[in-house]
Motif scaffolding. Sequence first.
Motif, PDB file in Angstrom:
ATOM      1  N   GLY A  51      -6.803   6.907  -7.665  1.00  0.00           N
ATOM      2  CA  GLY A  51      -6.500   7.883  -8.709  1.00  0.00           C
ATOM      3  C   GLY A  51      -7.656   8.830  -8.955  1.00  0.00           C
ATOM      4  N   ASN A  52      -8.873   8.317  -8.931  1.00  0.00           N
ATOM      5  CA  ASN A  52     -10.049   9.171  -9.143  1.00  0.00           C
ATOM      6  C   ASN A  52     -10.191  10.197  -8.025  1.00  0.00           C
ATOM      7  OD1 ASN A  52     -12.990   9.958  -9.171  1.00  0.00           O
ATOM      8  ND2 ASN A  52     -12.976   8.582 -10.929  1.00  0.00           N
ATOM      9  N   LEU A  53      -9.978   9.770  -6.765  1.00  0.00           N
ATOM     10  CA  LEU A  53     -10.100  10.694  -5.639  1.00  0.00           C
ATOM     11  C   LEU A  53      -9.019  11.768  -5.680  1.00  0.00           C
ATOM     12  CD1 LEU A  53     -10.976   8.250  -2.710  1.00  0.00           C
ATOM     13  CD2 LEU A  53     -12.519   9.606  -4.117  1.00  0.00           C
ATOM     14  N   LEU A  94       0.815  -1.215   0.000  1.00  0.00           N
ATOM     15  CA  LEU A  94       0.000   0.000   0.000  1.00  0.00           C
ATOM     16  C   LEU A  94       0.848   1.264   0.000  1.00  0.00           C
ATOM     17  CD1 LEU A  94      -2.984  -0.807   2.392  1.00  0.00           C
ATOM     18  CD2 LEU A  94      -3.015  -0.541  -0.076  1.00  0.00           C
ATOM     19  N   GLU A  95       1.993   1.213   0.652  1.00  0.00           N
ATOM     20  CA  GLU A  95       2.847   2.400   0.681  1.00  0.00           C
ATOM     21  C   GLU A  95       3.322   2.751  -0.721  1.00  0.00           C
ATOM     22  OE1 GLU A  95       6.691   4.143   3.159  1.00  0.00           O
ATOM     23  OE2 GLU A  95       6.003   2.078   3.455  1.00  0.00           O
ATOM     24  N   ALA A  96       3.747   1.729  -1.483  1.00  0.00           N
ATOM     25  CA  ALA A  96       4.185   1.972  -2.851  1.00  0.00           C
ATOM     26  C   ALA A  96       3.022   2.406  -3.734  1.00  0.00           C
ATOM     27  CB  ALA A  96       4.840   0.706  -3.416  1.00  0.00           C
ATOM     28  N   LEU A  97       1.843   1.815  -3.513  1.00  0.00           N
ATOM     29  CA  LEU A  97       0.668   2.156  -4.324  1.00  0.00           C
ATOM     30  C   LEU A  97       0.263   3.613  -4.100  1.00  0.00           C
ATOM     31  CD1 LEU A  97      -1.605   1.110  -6.208  1.00  0.00           C
ATOM     32  CD2 LEU A  97      -2.904   0.574  -4.149  1.00  0.00           C
ATOM     33  N   VAL A  98       0.242   4.052  -2.837  1.00  0.00           N
ATOM     34  CA  VAL A  98      -0.127   5.442  -2.543  1.00  0.00           C
ATOM     35  C   VAL A  98       0.903   6.405  -3.120  1.00  0.00           C
ATOM     36  CG1 VAL A  98      -0.450   7.115  -0.681  1.00  0.00           C
ATOM     37  CG2 VAL A  98      -1.463   4.840  -0.498  1.00  0.00           C
ATOM     38  N   ARG A  99       2.180   6.078  -2.954  1.00  0.00           N
ATOM     39  CA  ARG A  99       3.233   6.964  -3.478  1.00  0.00           C
ATOM     40  C   ARG A  99       3.135   7.072  -5.008  1.00  0.00           C
ATOM     41  NH1 ARG A  99       7.042   4.748  -1.197  1.00  0.00           N
ATOM     42  NH2 ARG A  99       7.324   6.195   0.532  1.00  0.00           N
ATOM     43  N   GLN A 100       2.895   5.947  -5.677  1.00  0.00           N
ATOM     44  CA  GLN A 100       2.770   5.965  -7.139  1.00  0.00           C
ATOM     45  C   GLN A 100       1.573   6.809  -7.570  1.00  0.00           C
ATOM     46  OE1 GLN A 100       2.367   2.042  -8.815  1.00  0.00           O
ATOM     47  NE2 GLN A 100       1.705   2.805 -10.794  1.00  0.00           N
ATOM     48  N   SER A 101       0.455   6.704  -6.844  1.00  0.00           N
ATOM     49  CA  SER A 101      -0.732   7.486  -7.192  1.00  0.00           C
ATOM     50  C   SER A 101      -0.482   8.976  -6.982  1.00  0.00           C
ATOM     51  CB  SER A 101      -1.919   7.029  -6.338  1.00  0.00           C
ATOM     52  OG  SER A 101      -2.236   5.673  -6.592  1.00  0.00           O
ATOM     53  N   LEU A 102       0.211   9.319  -5.899  1.00  0.00           N
ATOM     54  CA  LEU A 102       0.514  10.736  -5.661  1.00  0.00           C
ATOM     55  C   LEU A 102       1.472  11.283  -6.718  1.00  0.00           C
ATOM     56  CD1 LEU A 102       0.895  10.854  -1.768  1.00  0.00           C
ATOM     57  CD2 LEU A 102      -0.852  11.989  -3.149  1.00  0.00           C
ATOM     58  N   ASP A 103       2.390  10.446  -7.187  1.00  0.00           N
ATOM     59  CA  ASP A 103       3.341  10.902  -8.213  1.00  0.00           C
ATOM     60  C   ASP A 103       2.632  11.329  -9.493  1.00  0.00           C
ATOM     61  OD1 ASP A 103       5.474  10.518  -6.543  1.00  0.00           O
ATOM     62  OD2 ASP A 103       6.005   8.541  -7.344  1.00  0.00           O
ATOM     63  N   THR A 104       1.487  10.702  -9.790  1.00  0.00           N
ATOM     64  CA  THR A 104       0.778  11.023 -11.036  1.00  0.00           C
ATOM     65  C   THR A 104       0.166  12.429 -11.016  1.00  0.00           C
ATOM     66  OG1 THR A 104      -1.273  10.029 -10.239  1.00  0.00           O
ATOM     67  CG2 THR A 104       0.246   8.595 -11.441  1.00  0.00           C
ATOM     68  N   VAL A 105      -0.105  12.960  -9.816  1.00  0.00           N
ATOM     69  CA  VAL A 105      -0.694  14.305  -9.731  1.00  0.00           C
ATOM     70  C   VAL A 105       0.274  15.312  -9.096  1.00  0.00           C
ATOM     71  CG1 VAL A 105      -3.058  13.421  -9.623  1.00  0.00           C
ATOM     72  CG2 VAL A 105      -1.773  13.739  -7.505  1.00  0.00           C
ATOM     73  N   GLN A 106       1.504  14.878  -8.809  1.00  0.00           N
ATOM     74  CA  GLN A 106       2.444  15.747  -8.099  1.00  0.00           C
ATOM     75  C   GLN A 106       2.748  17.030  -8.869  1.00  0.00           C
ATOM     76  OE1 GLN A 106       3.496  15.253  -5.035  1.00  0.00           O
ATOM     77  NE2 GLN A 106       4.716  17.114  -5.006  1.00  0.00           N
TER      78      GLN A 106
END
Length: 495
Positions: A384-386, A341-353
């Motif tokens: 990603g949607n949120l 989950l840590e990697a998943l959240v970080r990857q999702s945040l990177d897409t909108v950073q």
Amino acid sequence: MPFRTGRDSTTTWLFLLGGVLIALLAGSATFTSLRAERTFEAIVQERATRRHAADLLSALQDIEVGQRGYLITSDSSFLEPYEQSLASVPLQLEALETDRLKLGREGNDELRDLVERRLAIAARTIEAARAGDVEGGRAIVANGEGRAVMDRIREILTTVIDESDARNARGIGSQHRLNVLLQALSVLGGLATLAIIGAAVLVLRRQIVALRKADEDMRRLNASLEERVQQRTVDLIAANQEVQRFAYIVTHDLRAPLVNIMGFTSELETALKPLQAYVLADGAPVSESDIHDARTAAAEDLPEALEFIRSSTRKMDGLINAILKISRDGRRELRPAPLDLEALVRQSLDTVQHQIVEAGGEAQMSVEVPKIVSDRLVLEQALGNLLDNAVKYAKPGRPLRLYVRVRPEGPRLVVIEVEDNGRGIRADDHDRVFDLFRRSGAQDKPGEGIGLAHVRTLMRNIGGEITLRSVEGQGATFILHVPTDLRRVLDEVKA
């Protein structure tokens, strides 16, 4: 000699007394053992009766869920549990009646008639839907006959279960009293009957353990049945409400473009008349007024009507595509796998950073539950949607602050919170924003209103849910409630 005679007599009496005690203990042990065996057999038979009643009720509810699911979605996958339960109902009903006959009770003709009526009603709705008359099938459900029959079946089977539980409780109480009596007799037997007492106690202890286990099993069965019945009832109520809300939304939102198309079709017909008068004159004189009207129709009225029709068809196409997308996601096979989950959240945040940085904002994350077993694509799409919504609906003039937290919620759930300081959502719209094609606040951003509805569908597909906390003007927090092990959820669904 008299002394010896007295001692022999005493010994004889002692032996006789010991023999009597041994006989009493042996008889008591035999009697208790036989009573315990009969009681245990009765308990087992009562449990079988109870289990078959519960399984029959569960199968009928599965038929009801499959029937309603097929009528709602026309998805043939709902017919698989429906057909399986349909095949099991006669077997469960026959087993229940056999159990009652073994216990010396009469069969229940009313129950058999009600079950046959319920199956016939379900069959009519399914046949109507298969024949293309889905509305006819829904009308059969709406008239309430099936619900009334099901309520009566549930009442009868609940009575059977309650009576079985009461008989088991009485049997267990009787067995406990017999065990206490046997212990008292064993103590009076003394050293002369120690071996018999030991054997009796051993048998007794085993029976007590078996009875306690049976009692615990009944308690678990009661809790499980009540939970399953309550959950199925809640699911049926939610499904009915969802069908009504979805039908209204789709009808309302698809009707608006159709009304526009019909209206501007009439405009086209009106604009066509001066053109026909001008083009089809065949050399006859045409007045200046007709020429002016024809040019106005060609230059203004026709293009305007065509543009509105084109816009309405694009709107309808967008709505239909949104419905198809949610439907496809609902039919997609879930793939449980270990997730970081840590990697998943970080990857999702990177897409909108980059969008956050460009707006002068910042994003933070906190993960207390690093790993779970779930479907990666579902969580990527939901998260990603949120995050996209948080960036999209940032409050103008205020740097965006975005915070993603992951924490445990009981033994079987984790919570993923996406908190922002954006526009926020009015309290009246907290439930409405999760409906298809529904949006909240100022409509100054492009969109069809499917994002949060899509997230809710994704979460429910994996046995989770999405909730919301928000104060208008201060920001919003969307909470994803995610099962820690999707495999267990899928196993429970299959069971």
